[in-house]
Design a protein around this motif. Structure first.
Motif, PDB file in Angstrom:
ATOM      1  N   SER A  19      31.643  48.677  31.691  1.00  0.00           N
ATOM      2  CA  SER A  19      31.169  48.807  33.059  1.00  0.00           C
ATOM      3  C   SER A  19      31.979  47.893  33.959  1.00  0.00           C
ATOM      4  O   SER A  19      32.702  47.019  33.504  1.00  0.00           O
ATOM      5  CB  SER A  19      29.675  48.462  33.130  1.00  0.00           C
ATOM      6  N   ASP A  20      31.849  48.106  35.264  1.00  0.00           N
ATOM      7  CA  ASP A  20      32.594  47.282  36.202  1.00  0.00           C
ATOM      8  C   ASP A  20      32.164  45.827  36.087  1.00  0.00           C
ATOM      9  O   ASP A  20      30.975  45.501  36.126  1.00  0.00           O
ATOM     10  CB  ASP A  20      32.348  47.767  37.633  1.00  0.00           C
ATOM     11  N   LEU A  21      33.145  44.954  35.953  1.00  0.00           N
ATOM     12  CA  LEU A  21      32.875  43.522  35.938  1.00  0.00           C
ATOM     13  C   LEU A  21      32.795  42.987  37.355  1.00  0.00           C
ATOM     14  O   LEU A  21      31.913  42.201  37.695  1.00  0.00           O
ATOM     15  CB  LEU A  21      33.981  42.806  35.150  1.00  0.00           C
ATOM     16  N   LEU A  22      33.734  43.427  38.178  1.00  0.00           N
ATOM     17  CA  LEU A  22      33.738  43.082  39.598  1.00  0.00           C
ATOM     18  C   LEU A  22      33.717  44.371  40.410  1.00  0.00           C
ATOM     19  O   LEU A  22      34.466  45.303  40.130  1.00  0.00           O
ATOM     20  CB  LEU A  22      35.003  42.293  39.957  1.00  0.00           C
ATOM     21  N   ARG A  23      32.850  44.417  41.389  1.00  0.00           N
ATOM     22  CA  ARG A  23      32.798  45.568  42.295  1.00  0.00           C
ATOM     23  C   ARG A  23      32.891  45.024  43.717  1.00  0.00           C
ATOM     24  O   ARG A  23      31.979  44.348  44.209  1.00  0.00           O
ATOM     25  CB  ARG A  23      31.506  46.357  42.089  1.00  0.00           C
ATOM     26  N   ILE A  24      34.008  45.310  44.348  1.00  0.00           N
ATOM     27  CA  ILE A  24      34.254  44.835  45.711  1.00  0.00           C
ATOM     28  C   ILE A  24      33.967  45.986  46.662  1.00  0.00           C
ATOM     29  O   ILE A  24      34.477  47.096  46.476  1.00  0.00           O
ATOM     30  CB  ILE A  24      35.707  44.341  45.869  1.00  0.00           C
ATOM     31  N   ALA A  77      37.728  30.518  57.963  1.00  0.00           N
ATOM     32  CA  ALA A  77      37.608  31.766  57.207  1.00  0.00           C
ATOM     33  C   ALA A  77      36.202  32.354  57.330  1.00  0.00           C
ATOM     34  O   ALA A  77      35.207  31.630  57.347  1.00  0.00           O
ATOM     35  CB  ALA A  77      37.948  31.529  55.750  1.00  0.00           C
ATOM     36  N   ARG A  78      36.149  33.672  57.393  1.00  0.00           N
ATOM     37  CA  ARG A  78      34.871  34.384  57.420  1.00  0.00           C
ATOM     38  C   ARG A  78      34.988  35.624  56.555  1.00  0.00           C
ATOM     39  O   ARG A  78      35.979  36.357  56.637  1.00  0.00           O
ATOM     40  CB  ARG A  78      34.504  34.762  58.863  1.00  0.00           C
ATOM     41  N   ILE A  79      33.996  35.862  55.708  1.00  0.00           N
ATOM     42  CA  ILE A  79      33.986  36.980  54.767  1.00  0.00           C
ATOM     43  C   ILE A  79      32.861  37.937  55.120  1.00  0.00           C
ATOM     44  O   ILE A  79      31.719  37.512  55.324  1.00  0.00           O
ATOM     45  CB  ILE A  79      33.799  36.493  53.311  1.00  0.00           C
ATOM     46  N   GLU A  80      33.184  39.220  55.176  1.00  0.00           N
ATOM     47  CA  GLU A  80      32.169  40.258  55.319  1.00  0.00           C
ATOM     48  C   GLU A  80      32.316  41.226  54.150  1.00  0.00           C
ATOM     49  O   GLU A  80      33.404  41.390  53.602  1.00  0.00           O
ATOM     50  CB  GLU A  80      32.335  41.008  56.645  1.00  0.00           C
ATOM     51  N   GLY A  81      31.234  41.902  53.797  1.00  0.00           N
ATOM     52  CA  GLY A  81      31.254  42.780  52.631  1.00  0.00           C
ATOM     53  C   GLY A  81      30.752  42.039  51.413  1.00  0.00           C
ATOM     54  O   GLY A  81      30.224  40.924  51.509  1.00  0.00           O
ATOM     55  N   THR A  82      30.917  42.653  50.240  1.00  0.00           N
ATOM     56  CA  THR A  82      30.374  42.053  49.023  1.00  0.00           C
ATOM     57  C   THR A  82      31.418  42.004  47.918  1.00  0.00           C
ATOM     58  O   THR A  82      32.281  42.871  47.807  1.00  0.00           O
ATOM     59  CB  THR A  82      29.153  42.843  48.510  1.00  0.00           C
ATOM     60  N   VAL A  83      31.293  40.956  47.096  1.00  0.00           N
ATOM     61  CA  VAL A  83      32.046  40.839  45.843  1.00  0.00           C
ATOM     62  C   VAL A  83      30.997  40.690  44.755  1.00  0.00           C
ATOM     63  O   VAL A  83      30.450  39.598  44.543  1.00  0.00           O
ATOM     64  CB  VAL A  83      33.008  39.638  45.851  1.00  0.00           C
ATOM     65  N   ASN A  84      30.674  41.787  44.096  1.00  0.00           N
ATOM     66  CA  ASN A  84      29.630  41.773  43.081  1.00  0.00           C
ATOM     67  C   ASN A  84      30.216  41.469  41.709  1.00  0.00           C
ATOM     68  O   ASN A  84      31.131  42.159  41.256  1.00  0.00           O
ATOM     69  CB  ASN A  84      28.904  43.116  43.036  1.00  0.00           C
ATOM     70  N   TYR A  85      29.698  40.433  41.089  1.00  0.00           N
ATOM     71  CA  TYR A  85      30.094  40.017  39.751  1.00  0.00           C
ATOM     72  C   TYR A  85      28.884  40.167  38.846  1.00  0.00           C
ATOM     73  O   TYR A  85      27.851  39.542  39.082  1.00  0.00           O
ATOM     74  CB  TYR A  85      30.580  38.564  39.795  1.00  0.00           C
ATOM     75  N   HIS A  86      28.988  41.065  37.862  1.00  0.00           N
ATOM     76  CA  HIS A  86      27.814  41.422  37.052  1.00  0.00           C
ATOM     77  C   HIS A  86      26.659  41.866  37.949  1.00  0.00           C
ATOM     78  O   HIS A  86      25.493  41.572  37.674  1.00  0.00           O
ATOM     79  CB  HIS A  86      27.382  40.263  36.162  1.00  0.00           C
ATOM     80  N   GLU A  88      25.852  40.911  40.941  1.00  0.00           N
ATOM     81  CA  GLU A  88      25.336  39.916  41.877  1.00  0.00           C
ATOM     82  C   GLU A  88      26.432  39.506  42.848  1.00  0.00           C
ATOM     83  O   GLU A  88      27.547  39.170  42.441  1.00  0.00           O
ATOM     84  CB  GLU A  88      24.823  38.694  41.126  1.00  0.00           C
ATOM     85  N   ASN A  89      26.123  39.529  44.126  1.00  0.00           N
ATOM     86  CA  ASN A  89      27.088  39.174  45.156  1.00  0.00           C
ATOM     87  C   ASN A  89      27.393  37.672  45.094  1.00  0.00           C
ATOM     88  O   ASN A  89      26.491  36.849  45.290  1.00  0.00           O
ATOM     89  CB  ASN A  89      26.543  39.553  46.536  1.00  0.00           C
ATOM     90  N   ILE A  90      28.644  37.322  44.853  1.00  0.00           N
ATOM     91  CA  ILE A  90      28.991  35.905  44.738  1.00  0.00           C
ATOM     92  C   ILE A  90      28.849  35.178  46.071  1.00  0.00           C
ATOM     93  O   ILE A  90      28.810  33.940  46.096  1.00  0.00           O
ATOM     94  CB  ILE A  90      30.414  35.695  44.175  1.00  0.00           C
ATOM     95  N   TYR A  91      28.763  35.930  47.168  1.00  0.00           N
ATOM     96  CA  TYR A  91      28.546  35.322  48.479  1.00  0.00           C
ATOM     97  C   TYR A  91      27.074  35.348  48.885  1.00  0.00           C
ATOM     98  O   TYR A  91      26.734  35.029  50.024  1.00  0.00           O
ATOM     99  CB  TYR A  91      29.391  36.040  49.543  1.00  0.00           C
TER     100      TYR A  91
END
Length: 279
Positions: A19-24, A77-86, A88-91
């Motif tokens: 399965s996806d490990l990281l889903r951006i 720096a400013r981040i929008e969107g998600t970086v899901n690891y397992h 869960e959004n790391i942000y």
């Protein structure tokens, strides 16, 4: 943040092996008012090598550094969107950035061993910071990590000597061993061979292929031949200012199996780049 089983201790029965490990998803990165990375969506599977290619200034390194929250250290720096690891959004609220960086390690362009430390102490620096003091455990980790980084046979008889006495290529492999010592699941590599000679570059490339057994690797490289040699997947980044729609503004032009992207790309801009017509 959820505690996950490390790659070294997973069994073959572990769930979601592919399965996806990281889903951006819809990732946007700004520095002040400058929109640097735009609307990137992609998935990274475990135990693969993914190469990020594209011309200078297209956001490859900026994107890479977002995957373990390195931009937290940059006030503008400013981040929008998600970086899901397992999943869960790391942000997300309450997620520990230090824990994220332990699970998603990073190797930088220029080797950066701690100059006042020995080879041994460089490898175990992260473990000691986490409170590990058992010599038997530290010894075990040093040998395992240096073997994984293909450096053990070259340094096993001088572990207490300064790390600065190593060659550039050896220092880079030491930095890889230092990252592996804390058992990350993902290893980010920002042009790890750009400052190395051809022989050292070959060793690092060979190492990346074997590292897939332990970690998922994401590498930024300007060397398209290197991307073709070492990666399973390749992502082509380009910021096309000539297109004004949201869809056209995405920094990620194409993401596919490496063989397909280099032999039969879907986007004409990808073909133009890999054939040397720009960049």
């Amino acid at each position: 943040m959820t505690v996950y089983v490390s790659p070294q201790t997973q069994t073959q029965e572990a769930p979601a092996a592919r399965s996806d490990l990281l889903r951006i998803e819809n990732l946007n990165i700004y520095f002040g008012h400058t929109h640097v990375v735009r609307f990137v969506t992609m998935q990274i599977q475990p135990n693969t090598v993914t190469a990020l290619i594209g011309p200078s200034g297209c956001g490859k390194t900026t994107f890479l550094r977002s995957l373990n929250r390195m931009h937290d250290l940059t006030p503008s720096a400013r981040i929008e969107g998600t970086v899901n690891y397992h999943g869960e959004n790391i942000y997300g609220k309450g997620v520990d950035a230090v824990d994220v960086r332990r699970r998603i390690g990073m190797v930088f362009q220029k080797p950066n061993p701690f100059p006042t430390m020995s080879i041994y102490d460089n490898v175990v620096a992260g473990l000691k910071l986490a409170g590990e003091r058992r010599k038997s455990r530290l010894d075990e980790v040093v040998e395992r990590s240096l073997k994984q980084a293909a450096l053990w046979d070259e340094v096993k008889d001088r572990l207490k000597t300064p790390a600065t006495g190593l060659s550039g290529g050896q220092q880079q492999r030491l930095c890889i061993a230092r990252s592996l010592a804390v058992e990350p699941e993902v290893l980010l590599m920002d042009e790890p061979t750009s400052a190395l000679d051809p022989q050292s570059t070959q060793r690092i490339e060979d190492l990346m292929s074997s590292l897939k057994e332990y970690v998922t690797v994401i590498i930024v490289t300007h060397n398209m031949q290197q991307a073709a040699r070492v990666s399973d997947k390749t992502a082509f980044f380009l910021l096309d200012e000539s297109v004004t729609s949201k869809e056209g503004q995405t920094s990620l032009i194409e993401f596919d199996d490496t063989d397909k992207l280099f032999t039969n790309p879907s986007d004409p801009r990808t073909e133009a780049y890999i054939t040397g017509r720009f960049g």
